[in-house]
Structures are given as C-alpha cells and as structure tokens.
Design a protein around this motif. Structure first.
Motif, PDB file in Angstrom:
ATOM      1  N   ASP A  36     -30.468 -40.880 -16.856  1.00  0.00           N
ATOM      2  CA  ASP A  36     -30.971 -42.163 -17.334  1.00  0.00           C
ATOM      3  C   ASP A  36     -30.759 -43.225 -16.260  1.00  0.00           C
ATOM      4  O   ASP A  36     -29.616 -43.597 -15.967  1.00  0.00           O
ATOM      5  CB  ASP A  36     -30.243 -42.544 -18.633  1.00  0.00           C
ATOM      6  N   GLN A  37     -31.841 -43.751 -15.697  1.00  0.00           N
ATOM      7  CA  GLN A  37     -31.716 -44.762 -14.647  1.00  0.00           C
ATOM      8  C   GLN A  37     -31.053 -46.044 -15.163  1.00  0.00           C
ATOM      9  O   GLN A  37     -30.422 -46.784 -14.401  1.00  0.00           O
ATOM     10  CB  GLN A  37     -33.095 -45.100 -14.063  1.00  0.00           C
ATOM     11  N   ASN A  38     -31.187 -46.287 -16.473  1.00  0.00           N
ATOM     12  CA  ASN A  38     -30.550 -47.468 -17.059  1.00  0.00           C
ATOM     13  C   ASN A  38     -29.026 -47.406 -16.941  1.00  0.00           C
ATOM     14  O   ASN A  38     -28.356 -48.433 -16.932  1.00  0.00           O
ATOM     15  CB  ASN A  38     -30.946 -47.602 -18.529  1.00  0.00           C
ATOM     16  N   TYR A  39     -28.483 -46.205 -16.861  1.00  0.00           N
ATOM     17  CA  TYR A  39     -27.032 -46.045 -16.721  1.00  0.00           C
ATOM     18  C   TYR A  39     -26.554 -46.683 -15.416  1.00  0.00           C
ATOM     19  O   TYR A  39     -25.546 -47.402 -15.396  1.00  0.00           O
ATOM     20  CB  TYR A  39     -26.676 -44.554 -16.749  1.00  0.00           C
ATOM     21  N   PHE A  40     -27.295 -46.448 -14.335  1.00  0.00           N
ATOM     22  CA  PHE A  40     -26.909 -47.028 -13.045  1.00  0.00           C
ATOM     23  C   PHE A  40     -27.071 -48.547 -13.055  1.00  0.00           C
ATOM     24  O   PHE A  40     -26.264 -49.268 -12.471  1.00  0.00           O
ATOM     25  CB  PHE A  40     -27.746 -46.416 -11.919  1.00  0.00           C
ATOM     26  N   ILE A  41     -28.124 -49.013 -13.710  1.00  0.00           N
ATOM     27  CA  ILE A  41     -28.343 -50.460 -13.784  1.00  0.00           C
ATOM     28  C   ILE A  41     -27.218 -51.130 -14.566  1.00  0.00           C
ATOM     29  O   ILE A  41     -26.691 -52.174 -14.165  1.00  0.00           O
ATOM     30  CB  ILE A  41     -29.710 -50.768 -14.422  1.00  0.00           C
ATOM     31  N   LYS A  42     -26.824 -50.520 -15.675  1.00  0.00           N
ATOM     32  CA  LYS A  42     -25.768 -51.107 -16.499  1.00  0.00           C
ATOM     33  C   LYS A  42     -24.415 -51.063 -15.793  1.00  0.00           C
ATOM     34  O   LYS A  42     -23.647 -52.025 -15.824  1.00  0.00           O
ATOM     35  CB  LYS A  42     -25.672 -50.370 -17.832  1.00  0.00           C
ATOM     36  N   LEU A  43     -24.122 -49.946 -15.133  1.00  0.00           N
ATOM     37  CA  LEU A  43     -22.822 -49.769 -14.492  1.00  0.00           C
ATOM     38  C   LEU A  43     -22.710 -50.542 -13.179  1.00  0.00           C
ATOM     39  O   LEU A  43     -21.664 -51.119 -12.877  1.00  0.00           O
ATOM     40  CB  LEU A  43     -22.557 -48.282 -14.234  1.00  0.00           C
ATOM     41  N   ALA A  44     -23.785 -50.565 -12.401  1.00  0.00           N
ATOM     42  CA  ALA A  44     -23.676 -51.087 -11.036  1.00  0.00           C
ATOM     43  C   ALA A  44     -24.936 -51.801 -10.569  1.00  0.00           C
ATOM     44  O   ALA A  44     -25.177 -51.889  -9.369  1.00  0.00           O
ATOM     45  CB  ALA A  44     -23.346 -49.943 -10.080  1.00  0.00           C
ATOM     46  N   GLY A  45     -25.736 -52.323 -11.478  1.00  0.00           N
ATOM     47  CA  GLY A  45     -26.996 -52.962 -11.107  1.00  0.00           C
ATOM     48  C   GLY A  45     -26.876 -54.055 -10.060  1.00  0.00           C
ATOM     49  O   GLY A  45     -27.696 -54.127  -9.132  1.00  0.00           O
TER      50      GLY A  45
END
Length: 405
Positions: free
Chosen positions: A212-221
């Motif tokens: 899920d690309q949203n995971y990277f945005i939420k964690l480290a966007g």
C-alpha cells in the motif's frame, strides 16, 4: 497529542552530547567552530534570529562539500553540517511562526538535509534520526488516501521464469526452499554460486504493509530523499533530485509518461528507522569475512526501472518485497564477453544489454553464459561477489539488498 514544548525539551536533551562532539570538528576554521560552540553552550539559541545565522553556516559548509569529489570531503566538514543542522532544528521548532503541520514538515526537511550531507557524530551517531523520531510523535495532518482500489495487477506480472529464460537462451537460476545455514554456506557461499532462497522472509511485516503506497505516505511522506531521474545511470541525461517521499510516489510510482524516477541504492532504513521495523536482517549474512555491519539498501520505483549490467565487490542478498524483477547474471569469467566500459568510473559496468544484445557491435557476447530469473515477492537472490547482474522491474517494485564482505 504531544505538546510542542515537550518536543522542544526532548530535542534540547541532546545538547550535552552534541557539546561533547565538538572536538570531532577541531579542524574546522576557528570562526565557524566558535560560532557553533557559542550556540551550543549558551542561551543564544533562544534568539529567533539564530536560524538565519546557522543557515549561513550551513550554506558555507554546503559550498565546501560541493568542491571536488564527494569521496574526498573531509569528515569534520560533514560533522559540522550535522551539528549546525541540529542547532537550526532547535531554533526552528521553538520560534517558527508557521502552523504546526507546516512547521513539522519543514523540520523534517531540515533534518533530512543534515542526514543526506552530514555524517554521524561519534558521541551521538543517531542524533538526527532520533530527532526525527521525536517529531514523528506530533500528529501531522497527512493527505487523504491518495491511491484507492489499486489491484495486485499493478504490482505483479504474469511472466514465467522458465519461458523467459528459454527466450533469452539463458539458464534458469536454481530455487531452493529455506536452506539450512550449513547448506547455504557449503554449496553457494563457498562455491560462489547464485541461488534464489524461497520462504525465508515470510515473517516480514513489509510483505503486506509495503503493498500500500499510502503506508509510506503516512509513515514518512514529508521526508526528503534523493532519487535518480532517467532510464539508467549510464545515460547522458541521467540526473538526481531531492524530493519528499509523498511527492515521489505521486509523481513517479504510477506514472507511465515522462522520465523515470527511482529511489535506488539508498540508505532509507538509516534515515527512517521506523521502516526497518518491517524487515529483519537475514541470518545468512552472518557468513562474513569482516566485522563491518551489513549495508542495507532500498530500491523503490515504478515498472521499467533498470540497473545496467554491472558487478559489485560484496556478497548480496537481493530481497524482493513488492512486485517482480527480471535479472540476468553472468560469472566473472565472462567479463571479457560483456564489454565493460573503459572509463574508470564505469569499469564495473558493461555495455551489453542482455535483453537485446547487439551482436554486430558486441560479437563476443555470444560466448557468454547468461543465468536468468524473475524474482518474486518473498524471494531472496544470492549474488556472489563480482558476478555481473542486470536488473529490470516488471512492475511497481520495492527491493532490499543486504551487502556484506
């Protein structure tokens, strides 16, 4: 929600250890060192104008590191950047007039500049990473879910290793199921043979989370990284760009037009330790000839990213987490058939493209023996030292390489 005053107090808590690190920059010119020391040891860091003065130091240091070859930059200059970054961060967090979300995002940019261009202090090697972890406890408003209903088709392919290997007149690379340590050492490490290890990382949280690309945005966007722009690093128009992870995902991961963006051979897990919680260093890396730590690198990009045919001096476990990659491997004994570049900076890179070899231009390639595989999620490819390898992403892909002597 953590109060900003508590954040300031926690960041200030590193001042004592930073002060003890000043001898590490003794070679710095007296005026600059004196100014840094004054900000560390006095209350002058409580002056809002200190951000401007510290930025002037950073600009001065940045000019110094951009003169000549990066490898020749003195460590004391990079350590001075780390210290100045820390001091700028303190002043920014305490006196910024921006709203909380903007202030925190800017604070991450300050930190990442220091991580990218500075280097660890002996007394506090994880100084800036720890500061980032402190700031991450503040609830920053992230973008709404940007990617919705993305199917697995976008992160996988239908290619078959055996079929593709035949097409390229290549030998499929052997696949073995979670071998014992002794078996791996005896039959592959010592014999320097490539092999795919299956079912060894089924316990990694990354296998599910990173789909899920949203995971990277939420964690480290908001975090800033350096990406490669261009088809491959041997092209004349290849360049690099500093960009936030959120911008990288939105601009490059799902785009099919325009230049390719690739987060390649990047120490992402040192910069953002929270991501390292999703993976585990494979136990097979224990077969080392030195006590140096294992280098852990991230490779994250869209379909079509390419690493030209090249070789590395270390052992490598290339671990596929998301998507698939096709790889061509060649023994060091085939080097004479692969036409390495003459330039000293590219002498570990070959000119031949094994997908479509130009036999008129590179006639000796026909004498080489290619090995081939399609690396799938959850698999690790062991690449022995000096073995040539060409890598292409067949889909959106995230790989992790573990390099050791």
């Amino acid at each position: 929600m953590v109060a900003l005053q508590d954040i300031c107090n926690k960041l200030e808590g590193y001042k004592a250890s930073v002060a003890k690190s000043l001898p590490e920059i003794d070679e710095l010119d007296a005026a600059t060192k004196s100014l840094l020391q004054r900000y560390i040891n006095s209350t002058e860091s409580t002056d809002p104008s200190s951000v401007i003065r510290i930025q002037a130091i950073l600009d001065y240091m940045y000019e110094k590191i951009n003169i000549g070859n990066w490898k020749e930059v003195k460590l004391f200059i990079r350590k001075a950047i780390t210290i100045a970054t820390y001091l700028k961060l303190l002043a920014h967090v305490r006196f910024s007039n921006e709203d909380k979300d903007t202030m925190i995002k800017q604070a991450f940019k300050i930190i990442d500049f220091g991580i990218l261009f500075g280097c660890p202090l002996e007394k506090e090697p994880k100084l800036l990473q720890n500061c980032a972890s402190i700031l991450s406890t503040v609830n920053v408003q992230q973008s709404a879910r940007y990617f919705k209903d993305k199917s697995d088709k976008e992160t996988s392919s239908t290619s078959n290793t055996t079929t593709e290997a035949c097409k390229f007149n290549a030998t499929p690379i052997e696949i073995i199921d979670c071998p014992s340590m002794e078996h791996f050492l005896k039959n592959y490490i010592l014999k320097e043979r490539p092999v795919i290890l299956d079912n060894c990382i089924n316990h990694w949280p990354a296998l599910e989370k990173w789909k899920d690309q949203n995971y990277f945005i939420k964690l480290a966007g908001p975090r800033t990284v350096s990406i490669e722009i261009g088809s491959k690093y041997t092209d004349s128009d290849w360049t690099q760009r500093l960009i936030t992870i959120e911008e990288f995902i939105k601009e490059y991961i799902y785009q099919t037009k325009g230049p390719t963006g690739y987060l390649a051979q990047y120490q992402l897990f040192d910069q953002i330790p929270e991501l390292k919680n999703d993976i585990t260093e494979p136990e097979y890396c224990c077969f080392a000839d030195s006590t140096d730590p294992v280098d852990v690198m991230a490779w994250y990009g869209p379909k079509g990213t390419v690493s030209p045919l090249h070789h590395d001096p270390k052992r490598n476990l290339l671990t596929q987490v998301v998507g698939e990659k096709q790889l061509f491997l060649f023994s060091p004994s085939d080097s004479q058939h692969l036409y390495p570049h003459d330039h000293e900076l590219l002498d570990n890179t070959a000119q031949v493209d094994p997908r479509q070899p130009d036999l008129e231009k590179y006639p000796n390639y026909k004498n080489a023996t290619p090995y081939y595989c399609i690396l799938k999620p959850g698999q690790m490819l062991y690449i022995p030292p000096k073995w040539w390898h060409f890598v292409e992403s067949l889909s959106i892909s995230f790989s992790v390489s573990f390099w050791w002597e």
